[in-house]
Design a protein around this motif. Sequence first.
Motif, PDB file in Angstrom:
ATOM      1  N   PHE A 205     -44.560  13.739  45.385  1.00 33.10           N
ATOM      2  CA  PHE A 205     -45.348  14.937  45.122  1.00 33.10           C
ATOM      3  C   PHE A 205     -46.682  14.570  44.474  1.00 33.10           C
ATOM      4  CE2 PHE A 205     -41.590  18.118  44.572  1.00 33.10           C
ATOM      5  CZ  PHE A 205     -41.603  18.355  45.944  1.00 33.10           C
ATOM      6  N   THR A 206     -47.733  15.208  44.930  1.00 25.83           N
ATOM      7  CA  THR A 206     -48.982  15.245  44.190  1.00 25.83           C
ATOM      8  C   THR A 206     -48.993  16.564  43.404  1.00 25.83           C
ATOM      9  OG1 THR A 206     -50.058  16.126  46.159  1.00 25.83           O
ATOM     10  CG2 THR A 206     -50.262  13.751  45.762  1.00 25.83           C
ATOM     11  N   LEU A 207     -50.049  16.823  42.662  1.00 25.38           N
ATOM     12  CA  LEU A 207     -50.036  17.963  41.742  1.00 25.38           C
ATOM     13  C   LEU A 207     -49.769  19.278  42.464  1.00 25.38           C
ATOM     14  CD1 LEU A 207     -50.343  19.089  38.933  1.00 25.38           C
ATOM     15  CD2 LEU A 207     -52.814  19.164  39.271  1.00 25.38           C
ATOM     16  N   TYR A 208     -50.455  19.508  43.589  1.00 25.39           N
ATOM     17  CA  TYR A 208     -50.295  20.781  44.293  1.00 25.39           C
ATOM     18  C   TYR A 208     -48.831  20.993  44.686  1.00 25.39           C
ATOM     19  CZ  TYR A 208     -50.378  24.185  48.080  1.00 25.39           C
ATOM     20  OH  TYR A 208     -50.093  25.261  48.884  1.00 25.39           O
ATOM     21  N   LYS A 209     -48.200  19.971  45.251  1.00 27.16           N
ATOM     22  CA  LYS A 209     -46.823  20.129  45.712  1.00 27.16           C
ATOM     23  C   LYS A 209     -45.860  20.288  44.538  1.00 27.16           C
ATOM     24  CE  LYS A 209     -45.221  18.630  49.454  1.00 27.16           C
ATOM     25  NZ  LYS A 209     -44.622  17.835  50.558  1.00 27.16           N
ATOM     26  N   SER A 210     -46.136  19.606  43.434  1.00 27.99           N
ATOM     27  CA  SER A 210     -45.286  19.779  42.255  1.00 27.99           C
ATOM     28  C   SER A 210     -45.362  21.210  41.734  1.00 27.99           C
ATOM     29  CB  SER A 210     -45.697  18.800  41.150  1.00 27.99           C
ATOM     30  OG  SER A 210     -45.462  17.474  41.530  1.00 27.99           O
ATOM     31  N   LEU A 211     -46.576  21.732  41.623  1.00 26.61           N
ATOM     32  CA  LEU A 211     -46.745  23.102  41.117  1.00 26.61           C
ATOM     33  C   LEU A 211     -46.160  24.118  42.083  1.00 26.61           C
ATOM     34  CD1 LEU A 211     -50.352  22.916  39.606  1.00 26.61           C
ATOM     35  CD2 LEU A 211     -48.146  22.724  38.418  1.00 26.61           C
ATOM     36  N   ASN A 212     -46.257  23.840  43.371  1.00 27.68           N
ATOM     37  CA  ASN A 212     -45.669  24.735  44.370  1.00 27.68           C
ATOM     38  C   ASN A 212     -44.150  24.772  44.235  1.00 27.68           C
ATOM     39  OD1 ASN A 212     -45.860  26.454  46.765  1.00 27.68           O
ATOM     40  ND2 ASN A 212     -44.935  24.732  47.858  1.00 27.68           N
ATOM     41  N   ALA A 213     -43.526  23.606  44.017  1.00 30.74           N
ATOM     42  CA  ALA A 213     -42.074  23.555  43.825  1.00 30.74           C
ATOM     43  C   ALA A 213     -41.671  24.285  42.554  1.00 30.74           C
ATOM     44  CB  ALA A 213     -41.614  22.103  43.783  1.00 30.74           C
ATOM     45  N   ILE A 214     -42.457  24.132  41.506  1.00 33.07           N
ATOM     46  CA  ILE A 214     -42.166  24.814  40.234  1.00 33.07           C
ATOM     47  C   ILE A 214     -42.204  26.330  40.421  1.00 33.07           C
ATOM     48  CG2 ILE A 214     -43.048  25.236  37.902  1.00 33.07           C
ATOM     49  CD1 ILE A 214     -44.039  22.269  37.995  1.00 33.07           C
ATOM     50  N   GLN A 215     -43.152  26.822  41.199  1.00 31.88           N
ATOM     51  CA  GLN A 215     -43.235  28.262  41.466  1.00 31.88           C
ATOM     52  C   GLN A 215     -41.993  28.774  42.181  1.00 31.88           C
ATOM     53  OE1 GLN A 215     -46.974  28.742  43.561  1.00 31.88           O
ATOM     54  NE2 GLN A 215     -48.067  29.203  41.659  1.00 31.88           N
ATOM     55  N   LYS A 216     -41.431  27.955  43.064  1.00 30.61           N
ATOM     56  CA  LYS A 216     -40.223  28.359  43.787  1.00 30.61           C
ATOM     57  C   LYS A 216     -38.991  28.328  42.891  1.00 30.61           C
ATOM     58  CE  LYS A 216     -41.832  26.643  48.286  1.00 30.61           C
ATOM     59  NZ  LYS A 216     -41.618  25.622  49.359  1.00 30.61           N
ATOM     60  N   ILE A 217     -38.909  27.319  42.030  1.00 32.37           N
ATOM     61  CA  ILE A 217     -37.728  27.144  41.188  1.00 32.37           C
ATOM     62  C   ILE A 217     -37.770  28.057  39.963  1.00 32.37           C
ATOM     63  CG2 ILE A 217     -36.472  25.460  39.773  1.00 32.37           C
ATOM     64  CD1 ILE A 217     -37.618  23.296  41.744  1.00 32.37           C
ATOM     65  N   ARG A 218     -38.938  28.218  39.383  1.00 28.44           N
ATOM     66  CA  ARG A 218     -39.179  29.101  38.244  1.00 28.44           C
ATOM     67  C   ARG A 218     -38.328  28.742  37.015  1.00 28.44           C
ATOM     68  NH1 ARG A 218     -42.333  33.226  39.765  1.00 28.44           N
ATOM     69  NH2 ARG A 218     -41.820  34.439  37.896  1.00 28.44           N
ATOM     70  N   PRO A 219     -38.380  27.499  36.570  1.00 24.86           N
ATOM     71  CA  PRO A 219     -37.696  27.147  35.322  1.00 24.86           C
ATOM     72  C   PRO A 219     -38.457  27.701  34.122  1.00 24.86           C
ATOM     73  CG  PRO A 219     -39.017  25.315  36.066  1.00 24.86           C
ATOM     74  CD  PRO A 219     -39.145  26.378  37.129  1.00 24.86           C
ATOM     75  N   LYS A 220     -37.799  27.748  32.986  1.00 26.83           N
ATOM     76  CA  LYS A 220     -38.490  28.202  31.775  1.00 26.83           C
ATOM     77  C   LYS A 220     -39.579  27.205  31.366  1.00 26.83           C
ATOM     78  CE  LYS A 220     -34.647  30.914  29.903  1.00 26.83           C
ATOM     79  NZ  LYS A 220     -33.674  31.047  28.776  1.00 26.83           N
ATOM     80  N   LYS A 221     -39.261  25.903  31.466  1.00 25.26           N
ATOM     81  CA  LYS A 221     -40.232  24.861  31.146  1.00 25.26           C
ATOM     82  C   LYS A 221     -40.085  23.712  32.130  1.00 25.26           C
ATOM     83  CE  LYS A 221     -40.655  25.681  26.150  1.00 25.26           C
ATOM     84  NZ  LYS A 221     -40.566  25.064  24.791  1.00 25.26           N
ATOM     85  N   THR A 222     -41.208  23.063  32.419  1.00 25.94           N
ATOM     86  CA  THR A 222     -41.200  21.896  33.294  1.00 25.94           C
ATOM     87  C   THR A 222     -41.956  20.755  32.623  1.00 25.94           C
ATOM     88  OG1 THR A 222     -41.167  23.281  35.285  1.00 25.94           O
ATOM     89  CG2 THR A 222     -41.825  20.970  35.566  1.00 25.94           C
ATOM     90  N   TYR A 223     -41.392  19.566  32.734  1.00 19.94           N
ATOM     91  CA  TYR A 223     -42.038  18.352  32.244  1.00 19.94           C
ATOM     92  C   TYR A 223     -42.248  17.413  33.426  1.00 19.94           C
ATOM     93  CZ  TYR A 223     -40.965  20.052  27.599  1.00 19.94           C
ATOM     94  OH  TYR A 223     -40.909  20.829  26.457  1.00 19.94           O
TER      95      TYR A 223
END
Length: 257
Positions: A205-223
């Motif tokens: 993942f580059t930044l865009y793909k990481s942030l896109n995955a985070i939007q789908k998963i919607r955790p409370k916090k991501t590191y």
Amino acid sequence: MKITFLGTGNSQGIPIIGSKHPVCLSKNPKDKRLRSSVLIEKDKKFFLIDCGPDFRYQMLRSNHERLDAIFLTHEHHDHIGGLDDIRPFSFNMNKPIPVYGLRRVLENLKKRFFYIFSENHKSNTSRISIHELDSYKDFFIVEDFKVFPLSIWHGDLPILGFRIENFAYITDASSIPLQTIQQLKELDILVLNFLRKAPKYPYHFTLYKSLNAIQKIRPKKTYLTHISHMIGFHEEIETRLPEDVYLAYDGLIIYET
């Protein structure tokens, strides 16, 4: 549950040997990254995810004396290269250390660390027991804890992530199947790889793909972890991340309640 980031760097670590890149020359300790790994502590049990070539130093500086199981995401050197250094744990605990991974990964261990599996031990080698995982199995039990293997793609290589309670760890992902996205719902903490800002890269993942995955998963916090020098300086990048998304760094300790 206590999570310690033992390392947050990519396969070369930061600084890269001989590099004059500004990030590699940074004096900020958060810009110095060993190969990626985390240690999970729960009810006085200790679980390691990946055992890279920096494992010995990571254990010395974190001052841990016990290791109850190792979960391997895949067989690349930066994720298994330190396996021989588990010897003090198996000696001190007087038992083999359980190692969990896909069949392909375990077969790779048998070839790469053949002396560990030899029936004729002529020296003090690590003592491990291997346990094959199926990425399609719902969960497996370790020390009375449910651990969920997560199917992930690293380029064209199938690898694993892991979920324990409401914490999940994913590294080296280039894509996450929809089925795995569903397994990641209602997370308190997600750890996810982020190799660099751009351009596109087929294996991580580059930044865009990481942030896109985070939007789908919607955790409370991501590191974010498994970071290369090409992202830029830690302090600068973290200020540009969305709310509740953070750059991990070596030695960071977080808690999942």
